[in-house]
Write an enzyme that holds these catalytic residues in place. Sequence first.
Site, PDB file in Angstrom:
ATOM      1  N   CYS A  97       0.816  -1.228   0.000  1.00 55.08           N
ATOM      2  CA  CYS A  97       0.000   0.000   0.000  1.00 55.08           C
ATOM      3  C   CYS A  97       0.845   1.272   0.000  1.00 55.08           C
ATOM      4  CB  CYS A  97      -0.938  -0.004   1.207  1.00 55.08           C
ATOM      5  SG  CYS A  97      -1.837  -1.561   1.403  1.00 55.08           S
TER       6      CYS A  97
ATOM      7  N   HIS B 279      -9.181   2.698  -1.946  1.00 53.83           N
ATOM      8  CA  HIS B 279      -7.769   2.340  -1.770  1.00 53.83           C
ATOM      9  C   HIS B 279      -7.274   1.435  -2.892  1.00 53.83           C
ATOM     10  CE1 HIS B 279      -4.019   1.047  -0.198  1.00 53.83           C
ATOM     11  NE2 HIS B 279      -4.432   0.026   0.522  1.00 53.83           N
TER      12      HIS B 279
ATOM     13  N   CYS C 129       0.241   2.805   5.981  1.00 52.67           N
ATOM     14  CA  CYS C 129       0.594   1.459   6.421  1.00 52.67           C
ATOM     15  C   CYS C 129       0.652   0.542   5.209  1.00 52.67           C
ATOM     16  CB  CYS C 129      -0.430   0.944   7.429  1.00 52.67           C
ATOM     17  SG  CYS C 129      -2.102   0.793   6.750  1.00 52.67           S
TER      18      CYS C 129
END
Length: 421
Positions: free
Chosen positions: A87, A376, A407
Amino acid sequence: MQHFPQPVFVAAGLRTPFGRGGGALANYDAISLSVPVVKAMAARAEPDLVVWGSVIPNLGWSNIAREIWLDAGLNPNVPAFSVVLACSTSMTAAFAAAGMLGGGIDLAMVGGGEVMSRPPIALTAEASKRLTDLFGSDPSAALAALQALTPQDYVLPTKGWANRITGRTMGDHMEETAKAWQISRQAQDDWALLSHQRAVAGWNSGFFDDLVIKLPELERDSNPRADTSAEKLAALKPAFDRTSGQGSLTAGNSSPITDGAAGCWIANEAGLARLPDGTPHLRLVDYEVAAVDHHTEGLLMAPSYAIPRLLARNGLRYADIDLWEIHEAFAAQVLANVAAIERPDWVRTKTGVQAEFGTFPWERVNPNGGSVAIGHPFGATGARDLSQAVKELWSHPVGSRAIVSVCADGGQGTVTLLERV
């Protein structure tokens, strides 16, 4: 503190609207969805370097950055390379480019793209070897073996994007962390509702208008819900822990499956001068890349190690940070990481930092919504967060500071300190 030998800046770039999984953008792939962003940014300035990334593997390409640049029909003499850090991919691209400034590189375009609607289906290593060996020795037998493949010969996304080592998804891991840190369902739903309300308000106020390009299929983010409510969020069933009766992560307080691409700029002073006048930009003061043992510390808890170390290195307290842009993989992840850094004893024991940072300013976090509402797309989130933070802090006085935190799967995370100049 100046981490770099010369001033480094991050400037706001562009992104696609973020599309709901299986929705308007599902017919793209990570290359074709990134091309419009790269072309629109290159129309403003030609970079000296492109760094781009995508997280979900695809055997159709190896250097997605170069593929995107060439598919966009842009100058083939501009070099491009790819990065992957789950990510944190496109934030890591920014750090990589920042370290390469100089020596003919003054302006870099960085970013990433992900079409989570279209994960490729692969063969297991055993099936691949069996077929490859046959194709080399007996092509007709190989074709027969190909037709005889069974579901057990495929790597199917039955568990989403599960961690390879543990075999569990980020949501499975986050349920454990939420329980360990006693993050309540109510607190998670409250944060999710706020994220949606802020993202919707940001769109309605025009905040996103100059950060997002329009596509024929979609003109604005499809995930933020103006009609959500505390009651609707509370009615959702747990999405990961469905059997214990204690599950608290739901589809409403977790970031959704999303398709999108995003970019931003990394520049020195000479590169910054090549961008259009008035482009929002901040100084990239310092950064921290952290990793923890995700068997004991929580898969998404690395930012809680990185933030205290970054602040201590720069002599700052929480109150010195005017904006916190924190990636919301899950509402519980934001709440757990901040719960950790709010405990001085935990900070001292786990990170080795002895400084006291004061009270955490929750009111300064994600003023225009975060990933729970916006979405996301793995490879795009870091660049989206950076551009959004740059524009948000651009309206603040000179000297104001921002922390951007992302994160990442595998027990990793990236955090950067930005300053309004």
